[in-house]
Design an enzyme around this catalytic site. Structure first.
Site, PDB file in Angstrom:
ATOM      1  N   ARG A  37       0.788  -1.241   0.000  1.00 52.43           N
ATOM      2  CA  ARG A  37       0.000   0.000   0.000  1.00 52.43           C
ATOM      3  C   ARG A  37       0.818   1.289   0.000  1.00 52.43           C
ATOM      4  NH1 ARG A  37      -4.229  -0.197   4.688  1.00 52.43           N
ATOM      5  NH2 ARG A  37      -3.418   1.872   4.570  1.00 52.43           N
ATOM      6  N   ASP A  38       2.146   1.205  -0.073  1.00 48.55           N
ATOM      7  CA  ASP A  38       2.953   2.430  -0.090  1.00 48.55           C
ATOM      8  C   ASP A  38       4.216   2.237  -0.938  1.00 48.55           C
ATOM      9  OD1 ASP A  38       3.736   5.035   0.466  1.00 48.55           O
ATOM     10  OD2 ASP A  38       4.517   4.571   2.448  1.00 48.55           O
ATOM     11  N   ILE A  39       4.056   1.591  -2.077  1.00 49.54           N
ATOM     12  CA  ILE A  39       5.196   1.416  -2.979  1.00 49.54           C
ATOM     13  C   ILE A  39       5.516   2.776  -3.598  1.00 49.54           C
ATOM     14  CG2 ILE A  39       5.982   0.349  -5.142  1.00 49.54           C
ATOM     15  CD1 ILE A  39       5.877  -1.585  -2.787  1.00 49.54           C
ATOM     16  N   ASN A  60      10.561   4.021  -0.746  1.00 44.76           N
ATOM     17  CA  ASN A  60      10.475   2.738  -0.054  1.00 44.76           C
ATOM     18  C   ASN A  60      11.196   1.614  -0.791  1.00 44.76           C
ATOM     19  OD1 ASN A  60       9.170   3.756   2.159  1.00 44.76           O
ATOM     20  ND2 ASN A  60       7.145   3.461   1.283  1.00 44.76           N
TER      21      ASN A  60
END
Length: 149
Positions: free
Chosen positions: A64-66, A70
């Site tokens: 959910r936070d690519i 990251n």
């Protein structure tokens, strides 16, 4: 994917903690600002990240936070890339609850529309693939695609 060793509760502080592998190197965001990816590096990185996401998805985890922030490049090398920060990951198998964090905390330049409540708000592995596409475009262009808000 960064290795996670233990998730536990510090009894003295009464706070949960997560011990994980230390990954040293620049983020993909930092690297692509100074030197956008070459075509061979692009395809090498795409294969690595897609494989990492595939393994996470098979285990029932949606990142959910690519984003380029990251993805860490140990030694500055694309072939050593690691996906980090599963802090807002969700379980696809256990009712979809957040594994380690709260509600949406991703980066708007890389978020899929369903994470913002569009298209029924159903966040699936496809959401990570959408974000991976935006991440890879940013790595080649040296900056995020302007999604105009």
């Amino acid at each position: 994917i960064v290795r996670y060793y233990v998730f536990s509760l510090d009894r003295a502080l009464g706070r949960p903690y997560l011990a994980m592998e230390f990954v040293d190197g620049p983020s993909l965001a930092l690297r692509s600002k100074s030197k956008p990816l070459s075509v061979p590096d692009f395809f090498s990185l795409l294969r690595l990240l897609a494989d990492g996401l595939h393994k996470a998805h098979k285990a029932g985890v949606i990142h959910r936070d690519i984003s380029p922030d990251n993805v860490i490049l140990p030694g500055g090398l694309v072939e050593n890339a690691k996906i980090i920060d599963f802090g807002i990951a969700r379980s696809a198998n256990v009712g979809g609850g957040t594994l380690l964090g709260g509600s949406f905390a991703g980066k708007y330049s890389y978020v899929s529309p369903e994470q913002l409540g569009l298209f029924g708000g159903d966040v699936t592995p496809k959401s990570d693939i959408f974000s991976l596409g935006l991440t890879m475009a940013s790595a080649v262009l040296g900056q995020p695609i302007d999604l105009s808000g």
